[in-house]
Enzyme design. Structure first.
Site, PDB file in Angstrom:
ATOM      1  N   ARG A 172       0.823  -1.215   0.000  1.00  9.15           N
ATOM      2  CA  ARG A 172       0.000   0.000   0.000  1.00  9.15           C
ATOM      3  C   ARG A 172       0.858   1.267   0.000  1.00  9.15           C
ATOM      4  NH1 ARG A 172      -4.952  -0.919  -0.135  1.00  9.15           N
ATOM      5  NH2 ARG A 172      -5.538   1.196   0.463  1.00  9.15           N
ATOM      6  N   PHE A 173       2.073   1.149  -0.510  1.00 10.24           N
ATOM      7  CA  PHE A 173       2.986   2.283  -0.607  1.00 10.24           C
ATOM      8  C   PHE A 173       2.870   2.847  -2.024  1.00 10.24           C
ATOM      9  CE2 PHE A 173       7.234   4.264   0.248  1.00 10.24           C
ATOM     10  CZ  PHE A 173       6.869   4.864   1.434  1.00 10.24           C
TER      11      PHE A 173
END
Length: 193
Positions: A172-173
């Site tokens: 989720r970066f």
């Protein structure tokens, strides 16, 4: 890296989406607000660019049509899950020139043209039979004739003031690149995931 002009970058992504596994690459969520500030969102179809404005078509008497009179600003969201990409576009909305709406209307299938006359979009209908009877009324009225574009139907174009390009990344970066329109160009910045 993304291009300096967000409209050019959109064109690259949209062409990619059309050749991907997406079922409806032209589907975009249109978010508007009513006079009380209540949001509403629905999927509409992207129908091209006109003078750098994003085109979509609808019944002007629909809830979204009324909301765009009260607050002529909106957001569009494209989400292409198979590509791991999302695009949000915020901007001012105006009716497309009538000539553009009429030209597009002529390109539609006859059943869709008749449906634009028969549907009082989002109004309560007594029954499916009543809706079909209304359709048959217009089918009869325009039998053997070209179906004209209804005065209550046409296009809108969203004139972008900002774009946010989102690219899915592990953990989720994600990559988030925002463009904001300045007087003569676009300012591009990176946002934290």
């Amino acid at each position: 890296m993304l291009l300096d002009n967000p409209i050019d970058q959109f064109k690259v992504w949209f062409e990619e989406a059309k050749t991907s596994q997406e079922l409806c690459p032209q589907g975009m969520v249109l978010a508007t607000v009513d006079e009380q500030g209540h949001p509403a969102a629905r999927v509409v179809l992207y129908k091209g660019l006109y003078e750098d404005g994003f085109l979509f078509y609808t019944n002007y008497n629909s809830p979204k049509g009324h909301e765009l009179v009260v607050q002529p600003r909106a957001s569009l969201v494209f989400y292409w899950a198979s590509m791991g990409k999302q695009l949000r576009i915020d901007g001012d909305v105006e009716k497309a020139p009538r000539s553009i709406s009429e030209a597009y209307f002529k390109s539609r299938a006859r059943l869709s043209q008749l449906g634009a006359w028969a549907s009082e979009q989002s109004e309560v209908v007594e029954s499916r039979e009543a809706l079909e009877a209304r359709f048959k009324t217009f089918e009869s009225k325009f039998s053997g004739k070209e179906v004209p574009c209804p005065p209550h139907w046409g296009g809108y174009r969203l004139m972008p003031i900002s774009f946010e390009f989102w690219i899915e990344q592990p953990g989720r970066f994600h990559d988030r690149i925002k463009y904001v329109r300045t007087k003569e160009t676009w300012k591009k910045t990176r946002l934290s995931p």
